[in-house]
Design a protein around this motif. Structure first.
Motif, short mmCIF file in Angstrom:
data_model
loop_
_atom_site.label_atom_id
_atom_site.label_comp_id
_atom_site.label_asym_id
_atom_site.label_seq_id
_atom_site.Cartn_x
_atom_site.Cartn_y
_atom_site.Cartn_z
N GLN A 3 0.84 -1.19 0.00
CA GLN A 3 0.00 0.00 0.00
C GLN A 3 0.88 1.24 0.00
N VAL A 4 0.30 2.35 -0.47
CA VAL A 4 1.03 3.61 -0.45
C VAL A 4 0.58 4.39 0.78
N ILE A 5 1.56 4.81 1.60
CA ILE A 5 1.22 5.65 2.76
C ILE A 5 1.83 7.03 2.54
N GLU A 6 1.35 7.98 3.33
CA GLU A 6 1.86 9.35 3.18
C GLU A 6 2.61 9.75 4.45
N ASP A 8 4.68 12.93 6.42
CA ASP A 8 4.79 14.39 6.42
C ASP A 8 6.24 14.74 6.76
N VAL A 9 6.94 15.33 5.80
CA VAL A 9 8.35 15.69 6.04
C VAL A 9 8.45 17.21 5.97
N HIS A 10 8.56 17.81 7.12
CA HIS A 10 8.64 19.27 7.22
C HIS A 10 7.51 19.94 6.42
N GLY A 11 6.31 19.41 6.62
CA GLY A 11 5.12 20.02 6.01
C GLY A 11 4.84 19.57 4.59
N LYS A 12 5.72 18.73 4.02
CA LYS A 12 5.49 18.28 2.62
C LYS A 12 5.10 16.80 2.63
N PRO A 13 4.08 16.42 1.82
CA PRO A 13 3.70 15.01 1.77
C PRO A 13 4.71 14.19 0.95
N VAL A 14 5.05 13.02 1.47
CA VAL A 14 5.94 12.10 0.73
C VAL A 14 5.24 10.75 0.70
N HIS A 15 5.04 10.21 -0.50
CA HIS A 15 4.38 8.91 -0.63
C HIS A 15 5.42 7.79 -0.59
N VAL A 16 5.07 6.72 0.12
CA VAL A 16 6.01 5.61 0.32
C VAL A 16 5.28 4.28 0.12
N LEU A 17 5.90 3.37 -0.65
CA LEU A 17 5.31 2.04 -0.87
C LEU A 17 5.73 1.12 0.27
N VAL A 18 4.73 0.53 0.92
CA VAL A 18 4.98 -0.24 2.15
C VAL A 18 4.31 -1.60 2.05
N ARG A 19 4.96 -2.61 2.58
CA ARG A 19 4.31 -3.93 2.67
C ARG A 19 3.30 -3.88 3.80
N SER A 20 2.09 -4.36 3.53
CA SER A 20 1.07 -4.20 4.57
C SER A 20 1.04 -5.37 5.55
N SER A 200 9.91 -0.56 9.30
CA SER A 200 11.02 0.34 9.01
C SER A 200 10.55 1.79 8.80
N ILE A 201 9.24 2.00 8.70
CA ILE A 201 8.75 3.34 8.34
C ILE A 201 9.08 4.42 9.39
N PRO A 202 8.98 4.14 10.70
CA PRO A 202 9.39 5.18 11.66
C PRO A 202 10.84 5.61 11.47
N TYR A 203 11.72 4.68 11.05
CA TYR A 203 13.13 5.03 10.83
C TYR A 203 13.28 5.87 9.56
N LEU A 204 12.50 5.51 8.52
CA LEU A 204 12.54 6.31 7.29
C LEU A 204 12.08 7.74 7.60
N GLN A 205 11.00 7.84 8.38
CA GLN A 205 10.51 9.17 8.77
C GLN A 205 11.59 9.95 9.53
N SER A 206 12.29 9.30 10.46
CA SER A 206 13.33 9.99 11.26
C SER A 206 14.48 10.44 10.36
N ILE A 207 14.86 9.60 9.39
CA ILE A 207 15.97 9.97 8.49
C ILE A 207 15.57 11.19 7.65
N ALA A 366 4.99 9.29 -7.11
CA ALA A 366 4.70 10.74 -7.18
C ALA A 366 3.37 11.02 -6.49
N PRO A 367 3.30 12.09 -5.66
CA PRO A 367 2.02 12.39 -4.99
C PRO A 367 0.95 12.77 -6.00
#
Ligand SMILES: C[S@@+](CC[C@H](N)C(=O)[O-])C[C@H]1O[C@@H](n2cnc3c(N)ncnc32)[C@H](O)[C@@H]1O
Length: 367
Positions: A3-6, A8-20, A200-207, A366-367
């Protein structure tokens, strides 16, 4: 299922493909490479503190080198493992340094809980900025990445040898090497599985938060199988901590394709010697907290046969902070039909490169 999740990186949306669905124990899965960023948390420290394949090598080296000596532990982490092992081995005195404030605070609590305050001193800061005396006889620093140099070991230990160690001081680990071989990502992970593991998504968000924008993070493959290698492997970088240590290097290798298949990049992994005569830790073949790093090179998978060759150039140079390296890879595949295929990758420690390869455009739609 993906699934694609969104984010928020410093106010900008970033879409990420994630295994559900949750990852199955032992199955290959995709993470961002985490070790080269200041995002360590109790989970990451625990994966290291319980990594016996790693720990037995460091412990044996310290048992041999620490008795009666002054030891410097660079990057002691929350669990002060090597400070603790050094005292246990009979070190005369230990100085332990940690740069992350939360980890330092927890390390201070642990140092007291283990009753080490009399023999070990804990300092907050980056080893490259701190000054202290006297110099140490032995330096232990587990700042080794899945690509060996990624956590800044070459620059940090060059500085440590120059300022923090006596002239004949010894460094643990002794040597680290990164090896690489040709692979196809969908054969490493399985076609349906090219997506980040949900954990891994919380780590991606932190990076991304730390970088203040998204970028093409290095791709960490947990549980990659050596069966996925299509070519022979070769050393692409070597860090000789007790010899000549380079903060920038370039290697050119020619990898022979060994079986029919397809390739779109290379898999890189760590080999580590804590003592010169050790059996090396091999992160691709042993169960350890280090994983493999997939480096995309070609725009799409290219069919290959035995007899084809992949010329690979790997270059590392210090990145913007003067400690963590940026990597550049370029490759030319020569196939039996006389054709050549060129590929490349820019992999800076941080920055603005985003969605530069098809795999990154798949992972970050792409969003
Ligand atoms: C891979 S962890 C290792 C933690 C612990 N030593 C172990 O082996 O389990 C690296 C640690 O080193 C810290 N670190 C990295 N470079 C450092 C430096 N130059 N000075 C101080 N701490 C550093 C990081 O914040 C992190 O806590």
């Amino acid at each position: 299922m993906r699934q694609v999740i969104e984010l928020d990186v410093h106010g900008k949306p970033v879409h990420v493909l994630v295994r559900s669905e949750p990852e199955l124990e032992g199955r290959a899965s995709l993470w961002p490479s985490v070790g080269e960023y200041p995002i360590y948390d109790p989970f990451l420290y625990t994966t290291m503190t319980t990594d016996e394949e790693r720990n037995k090598r460091f412990r044996t080296a310290l048992e041999q080198l620490a008795p009666g000596r002054r030891v410097l532990d660079i990057g002691t982490g929350q669990d002060v493992v090597w400070a603790r092992e050094s005292v246990r081995a009979g070190a005369r005195q230990v100085t332990a340094i940690e740069v992350m404030e939360d980890s330092f605070r927890q390390a201070a609590v642990n140092l007291t809980a283990y009753g080490l305050e009399d023999r070990a001193t804990l300092l907050l800061g980056e080893s490259t900025s701190l000054a202290f005396a006297p110099q140490a006889d032995v330096c232990v620093a587990e700042i080794i990445g899945s690509v060996a140099s990624a956590e800044g070991a070459a620059a940090v230990l060059t500085d440590a040898r120059r300022r923090h160690l006596v002239p004949d001081g010894v460094i643990v680990p002794h040597r680290a090497v990164t090896r690489a071989a040709a692979v196809c990502l969908s054969d490493v992970l399985g076609e349906q599985h090219i997506a980040f593991a949900a954990e891994s998504i919380p780590y991606l968000q932190s990076i991304f938060n730390w970088n203040t924008s998204p970028f093409d993070v290095r791709l960490r493959i947990e549980n990659a199988s050596p069966d996925a290698l299509v070519s022979e492997s070769a050393e692409i970088e070597s860090l000789d901590f007790n010899g000549t240590l380079h903060t920038a290097q370039q290697t050119t290798t020619c990898l022979a394709i060994q079986r029919s298949g397809r390739i779109d990049g290379v898999l890189a992994w760590l080999q580590l010697w804590c003592l010169s005569d050790d059996e090396p830790l091999d992160a691709l073949r042993m169960k350890t907290n280090w994983a493999s790093i997939y480096c995309p090179l070609f725009q799409e998978p290219v069919p290959v046969e035995p007899g084809d060759t992949l010329d690979l150039v790997f270059a590392s140079s210090l990145g913007a902070d003067g400690v963590h390296p940026d990597y550049q890879l370029s490759a030319t595949l020569h196939t039996a039909d006389g054709r050549t295929h060129n590929g490349s990758l820019e992999s800076p420690h941080r920055g603005a490169h985003f969605r530069t390869h098809p795999v990154y455009r798949l992972l970050f739609p792409a969003p």
